[in-house]
Design an enzyme around this catalytic site. Structure first.
Site, PDB file in Angstrom:
ATOM      1  N   LYS A 135      82.605  -3.314  22.039  1.00 14.61           N
ATOM      2  CA  LYS A 135      82.714  -4.130  20.826  1.00 14.61           C
ATOM      3  C   LYS A 135      84.038  -4.895  20.875  1.00 14.61           C
ATOM      4  CE  LYS A 135      81.685  -3.822  15.928  1.00 14.61           C
ATOM      5  NZ  LYS A 135      80.935  -3.117  14.906  1.00 14.61           N
ATOM      6  N   GLU A 179      71.476   4.520   3.512  1.00 10.91           N
ATOM      7  CA  GLU A 179      71.690   4.526   2.061  1.00 10.91           C
ATOM      8  C   GLU A 179      70.724   5.471   1.367  1.00 10.91           C
ATOM      9  OE1 GLU A 179      71.489   1.756   3.939  1.00 10.91           O
ATOM     10  OE2 GLU A 179      73.477   0.859   3.724  1.00 10.91           O
ATOM     11  N   ARG A 182      68.234  -0.553  -0.962  1.00 13.83           N
ATOM     12  CA  ARG A 182      67.479   0.318  -0.059  1.00 13.83           C
ATOM     13  C   ARG A 182      67.101   1.653  -0.718  1.00 13.83           C
ATOM     14  NH1 ARG A 182      68.312  -0.453   5.757  1.00 13.83           N
ATOM     15  NH2 ARG A 182      67.429  -2.539   5.877  1.00 13.83           N
TER      16      ARG A 182
HETATM   17  C1  LIG Z   1      71.404  -1.660   5.076  1.00  9.89           C
HETATM   18  C2  LIG Z   1      72.777  -2.054   5.540  1.00  9.89           C
HETATM   19  N1  LIG Z   1      73.804  -1.218   5.297  1.00  9.89           N
HETATM   20  C3  LIG Z   1      75.034  -1.548   5.716  1.00  9.89           C
HETATM   21  C4  LIG Z   1      75.259  -2.712   6.368  1.00  9.89           C
HETATM   22  C5  LIG Z   1      76.658  -3.105   6.757  1.00  9.89           C
HETATM   23  N2  LIG Z   1      76.761  -3.212   8.214  1.00  9.89           N
HETATM   24  C6  LIG Z   1      76.666  -4.378   8.838  1.00  9.89           C
HETATM   25  S1  LIG Z   1      76.840  -4.264  10.486  1.00  9.89           S
HETATM   26  C7  LIG Z   1      77.057  -2.605  10.377  1.00  9.89           C
HETATM   27  C8  LIG Z   1      77.282  -1.816  11.617  1.00  9.89           C
HETATM   28  C9  LIG Z   1      76.218  -2.084  12.612  1.00  9.89           C
HETATM   29  O1  LIG Z   1      76.469  -1.376  13.771  1.00  9.89           O
HETATM   30  P1  LIG Z   1      75.654  -1.755  15.062  1.00  9.89           P
HETATM   31  O2  LIG Z   1      74.229  -1.947  14.701  1.00  9.89           O
HETATM   32  O3  LIG Z   1      75.949  -0.748  16.091  1.00  9.89           O
HETATM   33  O4  LIG Z   1      76.225  -3.173  15.461  1.00  9.89           O
HETATM   34  P2  LIG Z   1      77.652  -3.528  16.115  1.00  9.89           P
HETATM   35  O5  LIG Z   1      78.421  -4.213  15.037  1.00  9.89           O
HETATM   36  O6  LIG Z   1      78.295  -2.287  16.592  1.00  9.89           O
HETATM   37  O7  LIG Z   1      77.314  -4.454  17.232  1.00  9.89           O
HETATM   38  C10 LIG Z   1      77.006  -2.169   9.058  1.00  9.89           C
HETATM   39  C11 LIG Z   1      77.184  -0.793   8.609  1.00  9.89           C
HETATM   40  C12 LIG Z   1      74.163  -3.565   6.561  1.00  9.89           C
HETATM   41  N3  LIG Z   1      74.295  -4.755   7.113  1.00  9.89           N
HETATM   42  N4  LIG Z   1      72.944  -3.208   6.155  1.00  9.89           N
END
Ligand SMILES: Cc1ncc(C[n+]2csc(CCOP(=O)(O)OP(=O)(O)O)c2C)c(N)n1
Ligand SMILES: CC(=O)[C@@H](O)[C@H](O)COP(=O)(O)O
Ligand SMILES: [Mg+2]
Length: 644
Positions: free
Chosen positions: A288, A373, A401
């Site tokens: 990342k 959630e 959600r």
């Molecule tokens: C339902 C929901 N909850 C929380 C989020 C906030 N959120 C956005 S990206 C993320 C982390 C995603 O991690 P990953 O899928 O591994 O992607 P990375 O950023 O590591 O590439 C979170 C918690 C969201 N977008 N949707």
């Protein structure tokens, strides 16, 4: 790459007009293209803000996907979509990319109306596998033969819905490709048993441990000769136990783990799997923030970042009052230090919800449940049923959600769970998927739930303390905004439940405001006073229960009522006031409502979008003037507002 981003000429990128151009490039050129895209992303996000670290992590993946697959014929969908910047740049939006997340500019997420290369609007995590399953089914109905590819982060494998998608897609045996982009990070380090499983695959522990166990069994049970024989078959054994056995058992061909930054390796892998006619999961290991040392070292801070200085990585900022999020986090720490029954729950948003200090001070009482959630809410209900006092901090948009669980698992049983609904109202640049427009409307209809909204940061601290004294569920909504800079009392004051307060008295008109709209309403009253209009402002404080007596008394006296909220109008706070008027015989027609009308609000700065909605002092005062336009001039000039 260090903090120095050279402003190199983007020679290859300049020649890419459509993704088809990527297919003509050599491996060497693809590597150079990746560097050029990375520079473009860093420069643009440094200026505009955005999801930097996630997007930097998938540059090679995206380039390799577009080398082998051919959208728009092939469908590529992204989970969350915050990592799609390289895809945008390569699919006809290179020049528009400089407008990223600005009003009228391109969105920070995939968006169908923005490009024929975007197949699904996203922003919330976990739906990509289900979307891909739907696209694959439609392809089957239509007799087409294109490929369907879902790019999913490891964080999204903490979402329940991802497993619902895997469950169907694995059994459907349809040709579908999941690219698991595993960087071991959600926004914070990824959590839970699946994250640990992926980590064991990545470090090779699964194969190694299995082999050690088999060796022991063979040695101890069968004796040395059989063991020696088995050793000769070690390679076969290795092939037999694939590291992604869990996915294989669910019906996916597992390929990996592969290095997600080696273009050559990625291109070869994608070329091979393109031939498969079954569900495939490619497990790519990425870093990342790849390519920008500040982001590699601190991927959480550069997950979503405001404009920053490329050399130092420092975010441009002015001295500002603490945000509502910060005040909430501090207030909760204070309360939790006196009450060991208070526990805090976040769904993968420890920093975003202001819980980092709580996590540091009370690690045993802090739970990051992942992007889950629904589970987080039910987990809280379970804790509450045993006498604990959970505070569930989830953004307004993401708590959508958990709506069934809010009703079924918390409110129906009247459990004392406090919902800290951050990012309520207009969030700004993240746009329609992230605005917290609906929580007033969906919360106020649920029995047993008390619904509050603070007008300033001190009131937030008071409301949190009040909520934790109630033996029933409470929602407190507050905006993605700085506080007003008011001092916060040393000890919070309990607020009588269902009691509003008058901010200013006035006789021409009553403005009833809630939460973030109280201060603009007070400012509007000042503007109106300058025009000779005397407007009273009532801070309702509670959406439910309403302060019926105060609202009715002041509304009757003023005759004209303007209700202002930062939420959807349908079923919102204004609707609650109209219901009250109707039920108590005041006549619904005498109130005008301001808020978010029946449309999804696009992206832009919070200030721009609030201005568009008229939710500013000027907008509110203009609305008040138009409501009073038929009144005789002489009457309007008689009164002035009296600030309490
Ligand atoms: C339902 C929901 N909850 C929380 C989020 C906030 N959120 C956005 S990206 C993320 C982390 C995603 O991690 P990953 O899928 O591994 O992607 P990375 O950023 O590591 O590439 C979170 C918690 C969201 N977008 N949707
Ligand atoms: C993509 C996503 O859902 C989050 O990263 C979100 O953009 C965070 O928003 P805040 O910046 O308001 O914490
Ligand atoms: Mg991740």
């Amino acid at each position: 790459m260090n903090g120095n981003i050279m402003n190199k000429n983007e020679l290859i990128l300049a020649g890419i007009e459509s993704p088809a151009d990527v297919q003509d490039l050599s491996l060497e050129a693809l590597k150079t293209l990746s560097d050029e895209i990375r520079e473009t992303i860093i420069r643009t996000v440094a200026q505009r803000g955005g999801h930097l670290a996630s997007s930097l992590g998938v540059v090679e993946l995206t380039v390799a996907l577009l080398k082998i697959f051919s959208p728009p014929k092939d469908r590529i969908v992204f989970d969350v979509g915050h990592q799609a910047y390289a895809y945008k740049i390569l699919t006809g939006r290179r020049d528009a990319f400089s407008t990223l997340r600005t009003k009228g500019g391109i969105s920070g997420f995939p968006k169908r109306e923005e490009s024929p290369y975007d197949f699904f609007d996203v922003g919330h995590a976990g739906n990509a596998i289900s979307v891909a399953a739907g696209l694959a089914q439609a392809r089957c109905f239509n007799g087409d033969d294109h490929k369907v590819i879902a790019v999913v982060g490891d964080g999204s494998l903490t979402c329940g819905v991802s497993y619902e998608g895997l469950n169907q897609a694995g059994a459907a045996e349809k040709d579908l490709i999941i690219i698991l982009n595993d960087n071991e990070m959600s926004i914070s380090p990824n959590v839970g048993a699946m994250a640990a499983y992926l980590n064991r695959i990545m470090t090779g522990q699964i194969v190694t441990r299995f082999r050690a166990e088999v060796k022991n069994i063979l040695k101890n049970v069968m004796g040395e000769p059989i063991y020696s024989l088995a050793k000769q078959f070690e390679d076969a054994l290795k092939g037999f136990i694939t590291p992604g056995k869990l996915f294989e058992d669910l019906g996916f061909k597992y390929v990996g783990p592969i290095d997600g930054h080696q273009v050559k390796h990625l291109v070869e892998t994608f070329k091979n799997i393109k031939r498969f006619r079954e569900p495939v999961l490619v497990h790519a290991i990425t870093c990342k923030g790849k390519g920008y040392c500040q982001a590699e070292q601190n991927p959480s801070r550069f997950h979503g970042v405001g404009p920053f200085d490329i050399e130092t990585g420092k975010v441009h900022s002015q001295p500002r009052p603490p945000s509502y999020t910060t005040v909430f986090g501090k207030a909760l720490v204070k309360l939790a230090s006196k009450d060991p029954k208070i526990v805090a729950i976040t769904a993968a948003m420890e920093y975003g919800t202001g819980l980092a200090e709580f996590a540091r001070l009370f690690p045993r009482r802090f739970f990051d449940v992942g992007i889950a959630e629904q589970h987080g809410i039910v987990f809280a209900a379970g804790l509450a049923s045993e006498g604990y006092h959970p505070v569930v901090a989830i953004y307004s948009t993401f708590i959508q959600r958990g709506y069934d669980h809010l009703i079924h698992d918390v409110c129906m049983q009247n459990f004392p769970v406090v919902f800290a609904m951050d990012r309520a109202g207009i969030v700004g640049e993240d746009g329609p998927t992230h605005h917290g427009a609906f929580d007033i409307a969906f919360a106020r209809s649920i029995p047993n739930l008390t619904v509050m909204a603070p007008a300033d940061e001190d009131q937030l601290s008071d409301m949190l303390a009040t909520a934790l004294t109630l033996n029933s569920p409470v929602s407190i909504r507050y905006a993605r905004a700085d506080g007003l800079g008011v001092p916060i009392k040393k000890e919070p004051e309990l607020i009588p439940v269902g009691k509003g307060r008058m901010m200013t008295e006035g006789e021409d008109l009553l403005i009833i405001a809630i939460g973030s709209m109280v201060d603009p309403a007070v400012q509007a009253a000042d503007l109106l006073a300058k025009k000779g209009i005397s407007a009273g402002v009532l801070d309702a404080r509670f959406i439910k229960p309403l302060d019926e007596d105060l609202i009715l008394e002041k509304s009757r006296a003023a005759g004209k009522v303007l209700v202002v909220e930062e939420g959807i109008l349908a079923g919102g706070f204004g609707s609650a006031i109209l219901e009250l008027f109707s039920d108590k015989g005041l006549g619904g027609g005498s109130a005008v409502r301001m808020g978010i009308s029946d449309a999804f609000v696009e992206h832009g700065t919070r200030a721009e979008l609030l201005a568009d909605l008229g939710l500013t002092p000027e907008g509110i005062s203009a609305q008040a003037v138009s409501m009073l336009k038929d009144r005789p001039e002489s009457k309007l000039r008689r009164f002035s507002s009296i600030r309490l």
